[in-house]
Enzyme design. Structure first.
Site, PDB file in Angstrom:
ATOM      1  N   ASP A  17       4.416   1.738  -0.168  1.00 58.28           N
ATOM      2  CA  ASP A  17       5.391   0.702   0.143  1.00 58.28           C
ATOM      3  C   ASP A  17       5.957   0.181  -1.179  1.00 58.28           C
ATOM      4  O   ASP A  17       5.232  -0.382  -2.000  1.00 58.28           O
ATOM      5  CB  ASP A  17       4.712  -0.434   0.922  1.00 58.28           C
ATOM      6  CG  ASP A  17       5.706  -1.410   1.520  1.00 58.28           C
ATOM      7  OD1 ASP A  17       6.922  -1.148   1.444  1.00 58.28           O
ATOM      8  OD2 ASP A  17       5.267  -2.442   2.061  1.00 58.28           O
ATOM      9  N   ASP A  32      12.138   2.587   1.841  1.00 60.72           N
ATOM     10  CA  ASP A  32      11.175   2.100   0.848  1.00 60.72           C
ATOM     11  C   ASP A  32       9.714   2.240   1.257  1.00 60.72           C
ATOM     12  O   ASP A  32       8.833   1.701   0.574  1.00 60.72           O
ATOM     13  CB  ASP A  32      11.469   0.637   0.500  1.00 60.72           C
ATOM     14  CG  ASP A  32      11.374  -0.291   1.707  1.00 60.72           C
ATOM     15  OD1 ASP A  32      11.308   0.204   2.845  1.00 60.72           O
ATOM     16  OD2 ASP A  32      11.372  -1.512   1.497  1.00 60.72           O
ATOM     17  N   GLU A  33       9.419   2.960   2.336  1.00 64.60           N
ATOM     18  CA  GLU A  33       8.009   3.159   2.676  1.00 64.60           C
ATOM     19  C   GLU A  33       7.825   4.460   3.450  1.00 64.60           C
ATOM     20  O   GLU A  33       8.730   4.933   4.132  1.00 64.60           O
ATOM     21  CB  GLU A  33       7.428   1.971   3.452  1.00 64.60           C
ATOM     22  CG  GLU A  33       8.059   1.723   4.797  1.00 64.60           C
ATOM     23  CD  GLU A  33       7.341   0.631   5.581  1.00 64.60           C
ATOM     24  OE1 GLU A  33       6.096   0.612   5.587  1.00 64.60           O
ATOM     25  OE2 GLU A  33       8.036  -0.198   6.179  1.00 64.60           O
TER      26      GLU A  33
END
Length: 366
Positions: A16, A112-113
């Protein structure tokens, strides 16, 4: 009782990125470093919505999905920046290239993860903790960004672990520690537990995983529906969901329950503007376009309806989402009705065959 997992233990990493959009802005603009940055709509006019905030801004209580006007009240010195999704997508592409050095079993959740299954890794490193360290270091060295990682034997625990030591954290929850970890976990951290469900659980005296564990599977299903089966298994450390490299996103939505019932069309349309903007920014974040826009309405008596409109082409532009949501609302004759919740969503993300000439968008009301 269901048969417990007997397959070999997996090695799952959840990566993350830390304040991803804001960190890219601070990386690319040195004058923003160390300052409270808010990425999203500005507070001017009706005001936008916060997409993310730097850690300097989060100290003031600013968080994602918060109205920008509220963020400005919390931190008058905050710098508001419009998102640059092309830059974020490019950084995300490079991050995934780093992931692929170690495994092809990658399940992106957003820009983003992502989950990574490194049970068998390309470089025969063998240690998921070591791989997580190498990934974090590569992201730092090559992109000048930081990521937090959670490492465990299943997706649920790895995701919770990645949030435990942010920013730039690395948390390992080993097989022998999983069940005790789940017992100590607050109920609001469980998958599918929002504020309403958490409040219900607490009224029942359920505050942690250990409290949930005292209930039978039948009891959990009775009180919480089919999600109760997931609670029963996960609190015992059982999560057999695989990392799915080609997982489809079937719908994306946002909704809001209001502190008081809305009774005028002006109030309702104002709230739809805010909710539509959240949906729009999430669509851009995930790189999605949908062909069906859905409106959800819940009245003060808890009666709930949905209305939707399908288009012959995929879209994600804010004006169309806003206008369609308002048209669907107007078709329900909302004036003088008491509305406690509104939601807007997009679905049907696959491109269809080309429509026949003259084909018009279908309006479905049900």
């Amino acid at each position: 009782m269901e048969k417990e997992q007997t397959t070999p233990l997996r090695k799952i990493i959840h990566i993350d990125m830390d304040a991803f959009y804001a960190s890219i802005e601070q990386r690319d603009h040195p004058e923003y470093r160390g300052r409270p940055i808010v990425v999203g709509g500005g507070p001017e006019g009706r005001g936008g919505v916060v997409a993310t905030a730097s850690y300097e801004a989060r100290k003031f209580g600013i968080r994602s999905a918060m109205p920008s006007k509220r963020a400005q009240q919390l931190c008058p010195d905050a710098i508001f920046i419009r998102p640059r999704f092309d830059a974020y997508r490019e950084a995300s592409r490079k991050i995934r290239e780093i992931f692929r050095r170690y495994t092809d079993l990658i399940e992106p959740l957003s820009l983003d993860e992502a989950y990574l299954d490194v049970t068998t890794d390309k470089q025969n490193i063998g240690s998921a903790i070591e791989i997580a360290k190498l990934i974090k270091q590569a992201i730092r060295d090559e992109l000048q960004l930081t990521a937090s990682a959670g490492v465990s034997v299943n997706k649920f625990v790895a995701k919770i672990a990645s949030d435990m030591q942010k920013p730039d954290g690395l948390t390992f929850i080993g097989p022998s520690a999983v069940e005790s970890f789940m017992e100590k976990l607050p109920v609001e951290k469980f998958f599918g537990v929002g504020k309403v469900t958490a409040d219900k659980m607490k009224r029942m005296g359920l505050f942690t995983g250990a409290d949930l564990k005292k209930l039978s599977e039948a009891d959990l299903v009775q009180h919480f529906g089919k999600t109760g089966r997931f609670y029963y298994r996960i609190v015992r450390g059982i999560d057999e969901r695989p990392v799915e490299p080609h997982r489809e996103t079937k719908s994306l939505s946002a909704e809001d329950t209001f502190p008081y019932d809305l009774t005028t069309l002006e109030e309702m349309n104002g709230e739809l503007d805010k909710i539509s903007q959240v949906v729009h920014e999430r669509l851009l974040k995930y790189g999605l376009k949908g062909r069906t826009i859905t409106l959800k309405i819940k009245y003060s008596d808890f009666r709930q309806i949905t209305r939707n409109q399908s288009f012959p082409y995929p879209l994600n532009d804010l004006p169309t989402i806003r206008a369609t949501a308002k048209q669907l609302l107007a078709a329900t004759d909302p004036e003088d009705k008491k509305i406690r919740l509104l939601g807007v969503g997009l679905s049907n993300f696959h491109d269809p065959p080309p429509p026949p000439p003259g084909h018009a968008a279908q309006l479905e009301l049900f």
